[in-house]
Design a protein around this motif. Structure first.
Motif, PDB file in Angstrom:
ATOM      1  N   ASP A 195       0.864  -1.178   0.000  1.00  0.00           N
ATOM      2  CA  ASP A 195       0.000   0.000   0.000  1.00  0.00           C
ATOM      3  C   ASP A 195       0.904   1.233   0.000  1.00  0.00           C
ATOM      4  N   ILE A 196       0.973   1.924  -1.138  1.00  0.00           N
ATOM      5  CA  ILE A 196       1.926   3.017  -1.338  1.00  0.00           C
ATOM      6  C   ILE A 196       1.178   4.349  -1.361  1.00  0.00           C
ATOM      7  N   THR A 197       1.665   5.319  -0.585  1.00  0.00           N
ATOM      8  CA  THR A 197       1.058   6.649  -0.535  1.00  0.00           C
ATOM      9  C   THR A 197       2.142   7.711  -0.677  1.00  0.00           C
ATOM     10  N   VAL A 198       1.939   8.633  -1.614  1.00  0.00           N
ATOM     11  CA  VAL A 198       2.851   9.767  -1.814  1.00  0.00           C
ATOM     12  C   VAL A 198       2.043  11.044  -1.622  1.00  0.00           C
ATOM     13  N   THR A 199       2.520  11.934  -0.749  1.00  0.00           N
ATOM     14  CA  THR A 199       1.754  13.121  -0.376  1.00  0.00           C
ATOM     15  C   THR A 199       2.593  14.383  -0.517  1.00  0.00           C
ATOM     16  N   GLY A 200       1.967  15.421  -1.050  1.00  0.00           N
ATOM     17  CA  GLY A 200       2.564  16.749  -1.072  1.00  0.00           C
ATOM     18  C   GLY A 200       1.603  17.719  -0.416  1.00  0.00           C
ATOM     19  N   LYS A 201       1.972  18.248   0.758  1.00  0.00           N
ATOM     20  CA  LYS A 201       1.104  19.160   1.500  1.00  0.00           C
ATOM     21  C   LYS A 201       1.564  20.607   1.338  1.00  0.00           C
ATOM     22  N   ASP A 202       0.584  21.504   1.243  1.00  0.00           N
ATOM     23  CA  ASP A 202       0.843  22.942   1.157  1.00  0.00           C
ATOM     24  C   ASP A 202       1.920  23.233   0.109  1.00  0.00           C
ATOM     25  N   LEU A 203       1.676  22.785  -1.114  1.00  0.00           N
ATOM     26  CA  LEU A 203       2.678  22.858  -2.177  1.00  0.00           C
ATOM     27  C   LEU A 203       3.045  24.289  -2.549  1.00  0.00           C
ATOM     28  N   VAL A 204       2.126  25.230  -2.368  1.00  0.00           N
ATOM     29  CA  VAL A 204       2.392  26.617  -2.747  1.00  0.00           C
ATOM     30  C   VAL A 204       3.326  27.297  -1.753  1.00  0.00           C
ATOM     31  N   ASN A 205       3.266  26.893  -0.485  1.00  0.00           N
ATOM     32  CA  ASN A 205       4.019  27.587   0.557  1.00  0.00           C
ATOM     33  C   ASN A 205       5.197  26.752   1.069  1.00  0.00           C
ATOM     34  N   THR A 206       4.951  25.846   2.016  1.00  0.00           N
ATOM     35  CA  THR A 206       6.061  25.117   2.640  1.00  0.00           C
ATOM     36  C   THR A 206       6.509  23.899   1.839  1.00  0.00           C
ATOM     37  N   THR A 207       5.638  23.339   1.019  1.00  0.00           N
ATOM     38  CA  THR A 207       5.939  22.164   0.189  1.00  0.00           C
ATOM     39  C   THR A 207       6.488  21.018   1.039  1.00  0.00           C
ATOM     40  N   ASP A 208       5.592  20.399   1.799  1.00  0.00           N
ATOM     41  CA  ASP A 208       5.954  19.249   2.631  1.00  0.00           C
ATOM     42  C   ASP A 208       5.702  17.967   1.843  1.00  0.00           C
ATOM     43  N   LEU A 209       6.770  17.247   1.522  1.00  0.00           N
ATOM     44  CA  LEU A 209       6.682  16.032   0.721  1.00  0.00           C
ATOM     45  C   LEU A 209       6.915  14.812   1.607  1.00  0.00           C
ATOM     46  N   SER A 210       6.133  13.752   1.390  1.00  0.00           N
ATOM     47  CA  SER A 210       6.302  12.548   2.190  1.00  0.00           C
ATOM     48  C   SER A 210       5.825  11.332   1.414  1.00  0.00           C
ATOM     49  N   ALA A 211       6.258  10.160   1.860  1.00  0.00           N
ATOM     50  CA  ALA A 211       5.837   8.899   1.256  1.00  0.00           C
ATOM     51  C   ALA A 211       5.771   7.838   2.339  1.00  0.00           C
ATOM     52  N   GLU A 212       4.846   6.894   2.167  1.00  0.00           N
ATOM     53  CA  GLU A 212       4.693   5.793   3.117  1.00  0.00           C
ATOM     54  C   GLU A 212       4.366   4.520   2.350  1.00  0.00           C
ATOM     55  N   VAL A 213       4.977   3.423   2.783  1.00  0.00           N
ATOM     56  CA  VAL A 213       4.719   2.113   2.187  1.00  0.00           C
ATOM     57  C   VAL A 213       4.350   1.149   3.306  1.00  0.00           C
ATOM     58  N   ALA A 214       3.176   0.534   3.185  1.00  0.00           N
ATOM     59  CA  ALA A 214       2.715  -0.440   4.172  1.00  0.00           C
ATOM     60  C   ALA A 214       2.559  -1.800   3.506  1.00  0.00           C
ATOM     61  N   TYR A 215       2.860  -2.849   4.268  1.00  0.00           N
ATOM     62  CA  TYR A 215       2.758  -4.205   3.723  1.00  0.00           C
ATOM     63  C   TYR A 215       2.175  -5.125   4.791  1.00  0.00           C
ATOM     64  N   ALA A 216       1.177  -5.903   4.399  1.00  0.00           N
ATOM     65  CA  ALA A 216       0.532  -6.839   5.318  1.00  0.00           C
ATOM     66  C   ALA A 216       1.294  -8.160   5.309  1.00  0.00           C
ATOM     67  N   LEU A 217       2.005  -8.436   6.398  1.00  0.00           N
ATOM     68  CA  LEU A 217       2.726  -9.700   6.511  1.00  0.00           C
ATOM     69  C   LEU A 217       1.776 -10.868   6.717  1.00  0.00           C
ATOM     70  N   SER A 218       0.614 -10.575   7.294  1.00  0.00           N
ATOM     71  CA  SER A 218      -0.423 -11.584   7.494  1.00  0.00           C
ATOM     72  C   SER A 218      -1.753 -10.854   7.596  1.00  0.00           C
ATOM     73  N   ASP A 219      -2.824 -11.597   7.837  1.00  0.00           N
ATOM     74  CA  ASP A 219      -4.131 -10.963   7.993  1.00  0.00           C
ATOM     75  C   ASP A 219      -4.167 -10.046   9.210  1.00  0.00           C
ATOM     76  N   GLU A 220      -3.325 -10.323  10.196  1.00  0.00           N
ATOM     77  CA  GLU A 220      -3.336  -9.538  11.432  1.00  0.00           C
ATOM     78  C   GLU A 220      -2.238  -8.485  11.495  1.00  0.00           C
ATOM     79  N   LEU A 221      -1.074  -8.756  10.904  1.00  0.00           N
ATOM     80  CA  LEU A 221       0.110  -7.922  11.113  1.00  0.00           C
ATOM     81  C   LEU A 221       0.462  -7.113   9.867  1.00  0.00           C
ATOM     82  N   THR A 222       0.570  -5.776  10.045  1.00  0.00           N
ATOM     83  CA  THR A 222       0.966  -4.866   8.970  1.00  0.00           C
ATOM     84  C   THR A 222       2.134  -4.011   9.443  1.00  0.00           C
TER      85      THR A 222
END
Length: 323
Positions: free
Chosen positions: A205-232
């Motif tokens: 599950d990949i997410t790329v985010t750019g917040k307040d691009l006009v002013n501060t331009t906060d860039l971030s990314a997160e990758v999540a992976y489910a190792l099992s039905d219970e554990l991510t």
């Protein structure tokens, strides 16, 4: 919740309604102005909008009435010390209408009449869904008699394994905390534009985010992976072009039948270490959600000034009961 030498317990009833056949009357507060323009970008960890255009007022004292999925609110602010000072507040929200196959719309209005101000507020949300495609466009618009005009617009779209969120606001409309003080996310910012892209590929599950691009331009990314039905597990990182601060971190979530446990941490280039942990269950007590959480904004003690959770952190125990 509290610090090492303080214990604070709060009991709050957030909703009380008299319910009948296809109607209700809420007695703990008027219906707030609609906040249709909300996307995943500007939601905080509790799922509340960090930016909320509502006349700068929290949910006012008054009543809320619902009938056939229509909702109405009436609120009044007054002062015994100054009878000439008052605020009269009205609001209304329609149910979601279906105009055609897959095409829906919803509308909201609010008005504020005060001894020193007058304003109107309008909201609209239009959605379309067909097969793997889903699109939602929403806007909140506010006009105050003194000439101030503000608006926020949110676009949320998904197609198959891809998602897109876009948020724009003319200026900052901070959410109010429990003491009705603003929680400034983008202090003094104008023309706030944020974009978030998401994708689910081979279990990642990949997410790329750019917040307040006009002013501060906060860039971030997160990758999540489910190792099992219970554990991510997840890893994340980001960099702000405006402040030149970077961060890196990760998290673990375990979802069992009886409870969900989370652990999250991030280290910032300002030598700031944030940690949080929580356990939540809605199975232990029927009709109640119980949670125990810990959050620390500066475990290493390198940041000066006041912090929401203090330097060593705060422990919060919460029970939300519906009856």
């Amino acid at each position: 919740e509290g610090d090492a030498d303080e214990f604070v317990a709060n009991v709050e009833i957030t909703s009380a309604k008299i319910i009948g056949d296809n109607w209700y009357v809420g007695i703990l507060g008027a219906l707030g102005a609609p906040n249709f323009a909300a996307t995943a970008i500007e939601l905080n960890d509790d799922g509340d909008s960090e930016l909320d255009l509502t006349f700068g007022l929290d949910k006012p004292a008054g009543v809320a009435v619902g009938f056939s999925d229509f909702e109405f609110g009436l609120g009044f602010f007054g002062s015994y010390d100054d009878p000439a000072a008052y605020d009269l507040y009205v609001s209304a929200v329609t149910p979601e209408f279906e105009f055609a196959d897959g095409l829906t719309g919803q509308f909201g209005l609010a008005g504020l009449l005060a001894d020193d101000a007058m304003g109107v507020f309008g909201s609209v949300k239009v959605g379309f869904a067909q097969d793997d495609l889903s699109v939602s466009l929403a806007s909140d618009i506010q006009y105050i008699k003194d000439g101030s005009f503000d608006a926020e617009v949110a676009l949320a779209a998904s197609y198959d394994f891809l998602t897109l969120d876009v948020y724009y606001a003319t200026s900052e409309f901070p959410l109010l905390d429990d003491n009705d003080d603003p929680i400034d996310v983008y202090p003094g910012a104008e023309n706030i534009l944020s974009v978030q892209l998401g994708a689910v590929i081979e279990g990642f599950d990949i997410t790329v985010t750019g917040k307040d691009l006009v002013n501060t331009t906060d860039l971030s990314a997160e990758v999540a992976y489910a190792l099992s039905d219970e554990l991510t597990v997840s890893v994340k990182g980001g960099y702000s072009l405006g402040t030149e601060v970077w961060f890196a971190g990760g998290g673990v979530e375990y979802a069992a039948d009886m409870f969900t446990a989370k652990l999250d941490g991030s280290y910032y280039s300002t030598k700031q270490l944030k940690l949080s942990a929580s356990v939540e269950s809605d199975k232990l007590v029927d009709g109640a959600t119980l949670s125990l959480g810990y959050a620390a904004d500066d475990v290493l003690g390198n940041v000066s000034g006041d912090l929401d959770n203090g330097h060593l952190g705060a422990i919060t125990a919460k029970a939300v009961i519906a009856f």
